[in-house]
Design an enzyme around this catalytic site. Structure first.
Site, PDB file in Angstrom:
ATOM      1  N   ASP A 104       0.861  -1.176   0.000  1.00 44.21           N
ATOM      2  CA  ASP A 104       0.000   0.000   0.000  1.00 44.21           C
ATOM      3  C   ASP A 104       0.904   1.235   0.000  1.00 44.21           C
ATOM      4  O   ASP A 104       1.397   1.648  -1.050  1.00 44.21           O
ATOM      5  CB  ASP A 104      -0.894  -0.116   1.247  1.00 44.21           C
ATOM      6  N   LYS A 132      -1.152  -1.554  -4.663  1.00 41.99           N
ATOM      7  CA  LYS A 132      -1.826  -0.253  -4.834  1.00 41.99           C
ATOM      8  C   LYS A 132      -0.740   0.786  -5.084  1.00 41.99           C
ATOM      9  O   LYS A 132      -0.425   1.593  -4.209  1.00 41.99           O
ATOM     10  CB  LYS A 132      -2.617   0.109  -3.570  1.00 41.99           C
TER      11      LYS A 132
HETATM   12  C1  PRP Z   1      -0.395  -5.271   5.642  1.00 42.91           C
HETATM   13  C2  PRP Z   1       0.413  -6.027   4.589  1.00 42.91           C
HETATM   14  C3  PRP Z   1       1.732  -5.349   4.633  1.00 42.91           C
HETATM   15  C4  PRP Z   1       1.363  -3.924   4.986  1.00 42.91           C
HETATM   16  C5  PRP Z   1       1.341  -3.113   3.733  1.00 42.91           C
HETATM   17  O1  PRP Z   1      -0.147  -5.813   6.877  1.00 42.91           O
HETATM   18  O2  PRP Z   1       0.508  -7.393   4.880  1.00 42.91           O
HETATM   19  O3  PRP Z   1       2.598  -5.904   5.597  1.00 42.91           O
HETATM   20  O4  PRP Z   1       0.064  -3.930   5.568  1.00 42.91           O
HETATM   21  O5  PRP Z   1       1.066  -1.766   4.013  1.00 42.91           O
HETATM   22  P1  PRP Z   1       2.082  -0.611   3.664  1.00 42.91           P
HETATM   23  O6  PRP Z   1       2.534  -0.809   2.245  1.00 42.91           O
HETATM   24  O7  PRP Z   1       1.240   0.640   3.829  1.00 42.91           O
HETATM   25  O8  PRP Z   1       3.222  -0.652   4.637  1.00 42.91           O
HETATM   26  P2  PRP Z   1      -1.053  -5.545   8.171  1.00 42.91           P
HETATM   27  O9  PRP Z   1      -0.414  -4.464   8.993  1.00 42.91           O
HETATM   28  O10 PRP Z   1      -2.468  -5.333   7.756  1.00 42.91           O
HETATM   29  O11 PRP Z   1      -0.878  -6.892   8.992  1.00 42.91           O
HETATM   30  P3  PRP Z   1      -1.338  -8.402   8.608  1.00 42.91           P
HETATM   31  O12 PRP Z   1      -0.395  -8.883   7.531  1.00 42.91           O
HETATM   32  O13 PRP Z   1      -1.166  -9.157   9.886  1.00 42.91           O
HETATM   33  O14 PRP Z   1      -2.762  -8.360   8.127  1.00 42.91           O
END
Ligand code: PRP
Length: 182
Positions: A104, A132
């Protein structure tokens, strides 16, 4: 698990995901012959993708996992994440493939690439199912990408909303009114 009221639509079907995972497996098989790559999954969202992807890679691989959490809001925008579970393996001299469910802002991936680079791997590549790219806060690009996805809240195939829906075999969008502001 049945389609829930709070879902808007199925964005990616089980079949579409399976086809994409197979093609990523073909690419990784070609690119990592004789390299014995170490697949490093970023918990928890990676588990479904990683479990399916590794079975489509037809060269020997090893597995490891990292678990991270972002600090508070101010630290998050600076890209600092906290490592909750570190690697079990030594990555020195290894060909590492970081596996993520979604990129993201890119802050997590960017931090982890730098973190692993400090441990002297032979190479680091990143493989993400969902991207994204228009949301980036840092300039980081994944090497292997499954799907570019719209700016919607996504659940399923490893992705959660309040820890729910990770076990869906497809990726769905949530209705806007199903999301509680934090
Ligand atoms: C999500 C995904 C990435 C991160 C991406 O993890 O797995 O690690 O967010 O976001 P970014 O590009 O804005 O850094 P999340 O914190 O939702 O934890 P999870 O994997 O346990 O669902």
């Amino acid at each position: 698990m049945e389609f829930q009221d709070e879902f808007e639509q199925i964005l990616l079907t089980e079949e579409e995901i399976n086809q994409k995972v197979k093609s990523l497996g073909v690419q990784l098989t070609e690119d990592y012959r004789d390299k014995n790559p170490l697949l490093v999954g970023v918990l928890r969202g990676c588990v479904t993708f990683m479990a399916d992807l590794m079975r489509e890679i037809e060269v020997p691989v090893e597995l490891d996992f990292l678990s991270v959490a972002s600090y508070g809001q101010s630290a998050f925008t600076s890209g600092v994440v906290r490592v909750l579970k570190d690697l079990s393996e030594d990555v020195d001299g290894r060909h590492v493939i970081l596996i993520e469910d979604i990129v993201d802002s890119g802050l997590t991936l960017n931090y982890l690439i730098n973190y692993l680079n400090g441990r002297n791997p032979a190479s680091i590549a990143t493989c993400v199912l969902l991207d994204k790219p228009y949301r980036r806060e840092v300039d980081v690009k994944a090497d292997y990408v499954g799907f570019e996805v719209p700016d919607k809240f996504l659940v399923g195939y490893g992705l959660d909303y309040a820890q729910k829906y990770r076990n869906l075999p497809y990726v769905a969008t949530l209705k806007d009114n199903a999301i509680e502001e934090e």
